[in-house]
Design a protein around this motif. Sequence first.
Motif, PDB file in Angstrom:
ATOM      1  N   LYS A  85      18.419 -15.208  27.971  1.00 23.14           N
ATOM      2  CA  LYS A  85      17.425 -16.253  28.199  1.00 23.14           C
ATOM      3  C   LYS A  85      17.418 -17.250  27.027  1.00 23.14           C
ATOM      4  O   LYS A  85      17.375 -18.472  27.224  1.00 23.14           O
ATOM      5  CB  LYS A  85      16.048 -15.630  28.374  1.00 23.14           C
ATOM      6  N   ILE A  86      17.492 -16.721  25.807  1.00 28.96           N
ATOM      7  CA  ILE A  86      17.533 -17.587  24.617  1.00 28.96           C
ATOM      8  C   ILE A  86      18.805 -18.427  24.619  1.00 28.96           C
ATOM      9  O   ILE A  86      18.792 -19.616  24.280  1.00 28.96           O
ATOM     10  CB  ILE A  86      17.434 -16.721  23.344  1.00 28.96           C
ATOM     11  N   ILE A  87      19.923 -17.817  25.014  1.00 30.23           N
ATOM     12  CA  ILE A  87      21.193 -18.552  25.066  1.00 30.23           C
ATOM     13  C   ILE A  87      21.093 -19.713  26.050  1.00 30.23           C
ATOM     14  O   ILE A  87      21.542 -20.834  25.762  1.00 30.23           O
ATOM     15  CB  ILE A  87      22.340 -17.599  25.453  1.00 30.23           C
ATOM     16  N   ARG A  88      20.505 -19.468  27.217  1.00 27.98           N
ATOM     17  CA  ARG A  88      20.399 -20.519  28.235  1.00 27.98           C
ATOM     18  C   ARG A  88      19.497 -21.661  27.769  1.00 27.98           C
ATOM     19  O   ARG A  88      19.797 -22.833  28.007  1.00 27.98           O
ATOM     20  CB  ARG A  88      19.877 -19.918  29.532  1.00 27.98           C
ATOM     21  N   GLU A  89      18.383 -21.316  27.117  1.00 27.71           N
ATOM     22  CA  GLU A  89      17.492 -22.355  26.599  1.00 27.71           C
ATOM     23  C   GLU A  89      18.202 -23.193  25.541  1.00 27.71           C
ATOM     24  O   GLU A  89      18.101 -24.432  25.523  1.00 27.71           O
ATOM     25  CB  GLU A  89      16.225 -21.716  26.014  1.00 27.71           C
ATOM     26  N   HIS A  90      18.946 -22.504  24.665  1.00 23.42           N
ATOM     27  CA  HIS A  90      19.690 -23.230  23.633  1.00 23.42           C
ATOM     28  C   HIS A  90      20.730 -24.161  24.256  1.00 23.42           C
ATOM     29  O   HIS A  90      20.916 -25.313  23.825  1.00 23.42           O
ATOM     30  CB  HIS A  90      20.362 -22.221  22.701  1.00 23.42           C
ATOM     31  N   ARG A  91      21.390 -23.686  25.305  1.00 28.78           N
ATOM     32  CA  ARG A  91      22.431 -24.493  25.951  1.00 28.78           C
ATOM     33  C   ARG A  91      21.816 -25.736  26.615  1.00 28.78           C
ATOM     34  O   ARG A  91      22.399 -26.828  26.554  1.00 28.78           O
ATOM     35  CB  ARG A  91      23.178 -23.649  26.990  1.00 28.78           C
ATOM     36  N   GLU A  92      20.650 -25.577  27.234  1.00 30.50           N
ATOM     37  CA  GLU A  92      20.013 -26.731  27.889  1.00 30.50           C
ATOM     38  C   GLU A  92      19.594 -27.787  26.860  1.00 30.50           C
ATOM     39  O   GLU A  92      19.774 -28.990  27.069  1.00 30.50           O
ATOM     40  CB  GLU A  92      18.799 -26.279  28.704  1.00 30.50           C
ATOM     41  N   ILE A  93      19.058 -27.301  25.745  1.00 32.71           N
ATOM     42  CA  ILE A  93      18.658 -28.235  24.679  1.00 32.71           C
ATOM     43  C   ILE A  93      19.885 -28.908  24.086  1.00 32.71           C
ATOM     44  O   ILE A  93      19.905 -30.128  23.853  1.00 32.71           O
ATOM     45  CB  ILE A  93      17.864 -27.485  23.594  1.00 32.71           C
ATOM     46  N   ALA A  94      20.929 -28.117  23.817  1.00 34.15           N
ATOM     47  CA  ALA A  94      22.153 -28.665  23.233  1.00 34.15           C
ATOM     48  C   ALA A  94      22.833 -29.656  24.177  1.00 34.15           C
ATOM     49  O   ALA A  94      23.429 -30.644  23.736  1.00 34.15           O
ATOM     50  CB  ALA A  94      23.106 -27.535  22.869  1.00 34.15           C
ATOM     51  N   THR A  95      22.750 -29.407  25.479  1.00 34.78           N
ATOM     52  CA  THR A  95      23.316 -30.342  26.454  1.00 34.78           C
ATOM     53  C   THR A  95      22.605 -31.684  26.391  1.00 34.78           C
ATOM     54  O   THR A  95      23.232 -32.758  26.482  1.00 34.78           O
ATOM     55  CB  THR A  95      23.209 -29.754  27.870  1.00 34.78           C
ATOM     56  N   PHE A  96      21.286 -31.636  26.231  1.00 28.41           N
ATOM     57  CA  PHE A  96      20.512 -32.874  26.108  1.00 28.41           C
ATOM     58  C   PHE A  96      20.942 -33.664  24.868  1.00 28.41           C
ATOM     59  O   PHE A  96      21.156 -34.880  24.929  1.00 28.41           O
ATOM     60  CB  PHE A  96      19.024 -32.528  26.031  1.00 28.41           C
ATOM     61  N   THR A  97      21.087 -32.988  23.740  1.00 30.73           N
ATOM     62  CA  THR A  97      21.478 -33.687  22.512  1.00 30.73           C
ATOM     63  C   THR A  97      22.896 -34.241  22.612  1.00 30.73           C
ATOM     64  O   THR A  97      23.204 -35.293  22.053  1.00 30.73           O
ATOM     65  CB  THR A  97      21.375 -32.751  21.297  1.00 30.73           C
ATOM     66  N   ARG A  98      23.757 -33.533  23.346  1.00 26.55           N
ATOM     67  CA  ARG A  98      25.128 -34.018  23.510  1.00 26.55           C
ATOM     68  C   ARG A  98      25.161 -35.241  24.424  1.00 26.55           C
ATOM     69  O   ARG A  98      25.908 -36.192  24.185  1.00 26.55           O
ATOM     70  CB  ARG A  98      25.993 -32.911  24.110  1.00 26.55           C
ATOM     71  N   ASN A  99      24.316 -35.251  25.469  1.00 30.49           N
ATOM     72  CA  ASN A  99      24.313 -36.355  26.433  1.00 30.49           C
ATOM     73  C   ASN A  99      23.696 -37.629  25.870  1.00 30.49           C
ATOM     74  O   ASN A  99      24.087 -38.736  26.252  1.00 30.49           O
ATOM     75  CB  ASN A  99      23.564 -35.956  27.699  1.00 30.49           C
TER      76      ASN A  99
ATOM     77  N   GLY B  15      22.861 -38.100  22.332  1.00 31.00           N
ATOM     78  CA  GLY B  15      22.955 -38.204  20.886  1.00 31.00           C
ATOM     79  C   GLY B  15      23.662 -39.464  20.420  1.00 31.00           C
ATOM     80  O   GLY B  15      24.120 -40.301  21.209  1.00 31.00           O
ATOM     81  N   LEU B  16      23.808 -39.584  19.120  1.00 33.11           N
ATOM     82  CA  LEU B  16      24.393 -40.780  18.521  1.00 33.11           C
ATOM     83  C   LEU B  16      25.861 -40.949  18.852  1.00 33.11           C
ATOM     84  O   LEU B  16      26.371 -42.073  18.893  1.00 33.11           O
ATOM     85  CB  LEU B  16      24.214 -40.723  16.997  1.00 33.11           C
ATOM     86  N   ASN B  17      26.574 -39.851  19.074  1.00 34.84           N
ATOM     87  CA  ASN B  17      28.023 -39.925  19.279  1.00 34.84           C
ATOM     88  C   ASN B  17      28.414 -40.029  20.748  1.00 34.84           C
ATOM     89  O   ASN B  17      29.590 -39.910  21.100  1.00 34.84           O
ATOM     90  CB  ASN B  17      28.698 -38.687  18.672  1.00 34.84           C
ATOM     91  N   THR B  18      27.410 -40.227  21.609  1.00 36.42           N
ATOM     92  CA  THR B  18      27.689 -40.310  23.042  1.00 36.42           C
ATOM     93  C   THR B  18      27.773 -41.754  23.467  1.00 36.42           C
ATOM     94  O   THR B  18      26.893 -42.556  23.161  1.00 36.42           O
ATOM     95  CB  THR B  18      26.580 -39.600  23.844  1.00 36.42           C
ATOM     96  N   LYS B  19      28.827 -42.104  24.188  1.00 31.78           N
ATOM     97  CA  LYS B  19      28.983 -43.456  24.698  1.00 31.78           C
ATOM     98  C   LYS B  19      28.334 -43.556  26.076  1.00 31.78           C
ATOM     99  O   LYS B  19      28.376 -42.629  26.872  1.00 31.78           O
ATOM    100  CB  LYS B  19      30.463 -43.833  24.799  1.00 31.78           C
ATOM    101  N   ALA B  20      27.717 -44.713  26.329  1.00 33.09           N
ATOM    102  CA  ALA B  20      27.070 -44.935  27.622  1.00 33.09           C
ATOM    103  C   ALA B  20      28.101 -44.855  28.741  1.00 33.09           C
ATOM    104  O   ALA B  20      29.168 -45.449  28.681  1.00 33.09           O
ATOM    105  CB  ALA B  20      26.377 -46.304  27.648  1.00 33.09           C
ATOM    106  N   GLY B  21      27.776 -44.093  29.783  1.00 35.36           N
ATOM    107  CA  GLY B  21      28.678 -43.971  30.925  1.00 35.36           C
ATOM    108  C   GLY B  21      29.758 -42.938  30.748  1.00 35.36           C
ATOM    109  O   GLY B  21      30.578 -42.755  31.638  1.00 35.36           O
ATOM    110  N   SER B  22      29.781 -42.245  29.611  1.00 37.37           N
ATOM    111  CA  SER B  22      30.837 -41.271  29.380  1.00 37.37           C
ATOM    112  C   SER B  22      30.562 -39.954  30.085  1.00 37.37           C
ATOM    113  O   SER B  22      31.456 -39.151  30.274  1.00 37.37           O
ATOM    114  CB  SER B  22      30.999 -41.020  27.880  1.00 37.37           C
ATOM    115  N   LEU B  23      29.299 -39.729  30.483  1.00 32.89           N
ATOM    116  CA  LEU B  23      28.928 -38.487  31.136  1.00 32.89           C
ATOM    117  C   LEU B  23      28.420 -38.778  32.537  1.00 32.89           C
ATOM    118  O   LEU B  23      27.767 -39.790  32.791  1.00 32.89           O
ATOM    119  CB  LEU B  23      27.842 -37.766  30.329  1.00 32.89           C
TER     120      LEU B  23
END
Length: 651
Positions: free
Chosen positions: A45-59, A61-69
């Motif tokens: 459960k902790i792993i899944r919560e971490h993955r959802e939060i990390a996915t948000f930061t990846r989508n 975040g500063l290093n994400t280009k618009a339209g890349s996802l």
Amino acid sequence: MIHDILLSLSNPHSARIPIEDLMVSDAISMFLHPCEKKILEEILKIIREHREIATFTRNYGLNTKAGSLDLEDPLQRGLYLQALASGIDNVLDKYLESIAKLEKDYLQNPSHSLLFIYHKVDTFQPLFSFLLKVVRDLKMQRLHGCAILQYLHQHMMHGDDQINKAVKMIQSSVNVVFLKQLTHWLLYGKVLDTYGEFFVQCSESRNSTLGSTSAGSGRHTATTLSDATSTYAEIWHYEICYEFLPHYLPPSWAEKVLFIGQTVLMFKVDASKKRKDAHSWHDSEKHNFGESLYNEKEHVFFKMIQELQYDPRLNVAHYERVIDEIKRYVTERLSQIAVDQADLMKQLKLIKDFFLLGRGELFLEFIKRTHSINRSPVTDATVRDLVKAFDSAAHSVNVTEDLEQFSFTIPKERIDNDDLCNFGYLQYITLQYKINWPLHLLFSPKVIERYNELFRFLMLIKRTQYDLHMIWCFHRENRVHMTNVKLLQLRNQLMFLVDNLQYYILIDVLESQYSILMNTVLDSTDFEHIQRAHCIFQANVLSLCFLLTDEEPSKTNVMNSIENPVLTILNKIFHLCDEFCNFAKTAHSTLTEQENTDYNLLEKEFEILIDKLLNLLIGLKAGSTSTPLSQFLLRLDYNHWFSTRKEEKQT
């Protein structure tokens, strides 16, 4: 298995969770106790919560280009969202460091149980639950820009110390963007806002008054409102979007920020343009004027703004103190330039002389010269005739020194509006004013439009008065008083009403309010106080002249107002005066039966209108600004002549 768990805990961006394969297999029941299975589920459960939060930061975040996802329901991108994702990412760094340490401990001591791993990661479970709530709220509420700051401020106080520190870290990351935008606006007059997130926004709707067309001759053709303000129009394109303003910052604070930025924009105008417009300044004063508003003190105010970044509690009093200090410096410097160099006193005197008909002889001569085109259709030729008449009238009364700052025009939108009442060119005319730098901050396009509203109203009164006086001359020359007393009585009543209305506006209202304004300007060293006094002056004048409505100044027509009943009655009286003048010019010495009927209708209408006007003025007299109205009512119903006459007719 332990290795797969550690790998899943430390790698949130993998395509799959290795430990999930074990959970669905039959082997788990054979090798794990039910208690261990429950522990493994909690870890998962902790792993899944971490993955959802990390996915948000990846989508986002500063290093994400618009339209890349490829996101099913992407949030509106922006600097604040990027800063939030970056702040959350920084918060997760401590978790990843803990997992790395846990992996190192396990390698040194492979006998550690599953419970040991769960005990280490369970300390982050409340933090993950909170961060997950933030992410989901952000998506559900579609938060954007400064609204993210508002959301974080609402959740900044938390009982859990770990969550409290995380909120402050995220808030600090987002606040950097806000302070950066605030710094650029306050010090450089720039809005670094690619995604439309800052509470100060640029709106082109402020430019509505610049679309008018003008005509003229000589120097007046070149001196138009559009030409004079086009360079400075940018300052009025900016406005406060209160929906983007964090609620913990009051609207008064935002208005101060807007004013400072507009002042900086004013100072950024091209130096040659500033000196060209400042024609009234002495040569000895020009070299004392610096190009920068802050006189190279930007670093002092920059440091003050940046220090707000290190306030962990976001104390609003600190924000207000910094803005107040910057504004105090700006307003004192502006006041010095406006009064000493731009000659504010003279400019206010010019406003009074032209917009408020202080030079009455000029506009009386203008009305005489344009009397023949009163009812003519308004065309380009009409505009040229008006401009020539204005020039000619100015020269005939020897008013030419300050004339280069004023010119006539008729906006195209007013000519195309067929709904206006027929008062001739007076319903269209606009007086344009070439404003001395930096008084554009005081005389905004809306302010000038309100002055034009007053100007058209005063010109209508003056022309009505002139028409009635011409009828008086006509009657005197033709000895009408010998045969038609009734006609003279109505003429005298109309003249009495219009003369007293003009005296009330010019003396009781304009002179008294102008004296108050000038005293405030002389006693003040703060431009904000001058600006506030000028706003109060204009509001009081419009109110006491019965012109104050909820409509936009550009949409208000003083010839036809439904919202203001006093103005409606006055307009009907002006129409009645028009009809009476036309009637009196053609009436026979002894009225015919039809003329007598027409006269009785005019007299009856006047009695109804004057009765309504007196009743409304009596009601308005109870207001806070009742003194001028009381004087007007006293003069108008002198010796209770109108009211007594009404009672006699009723009995």
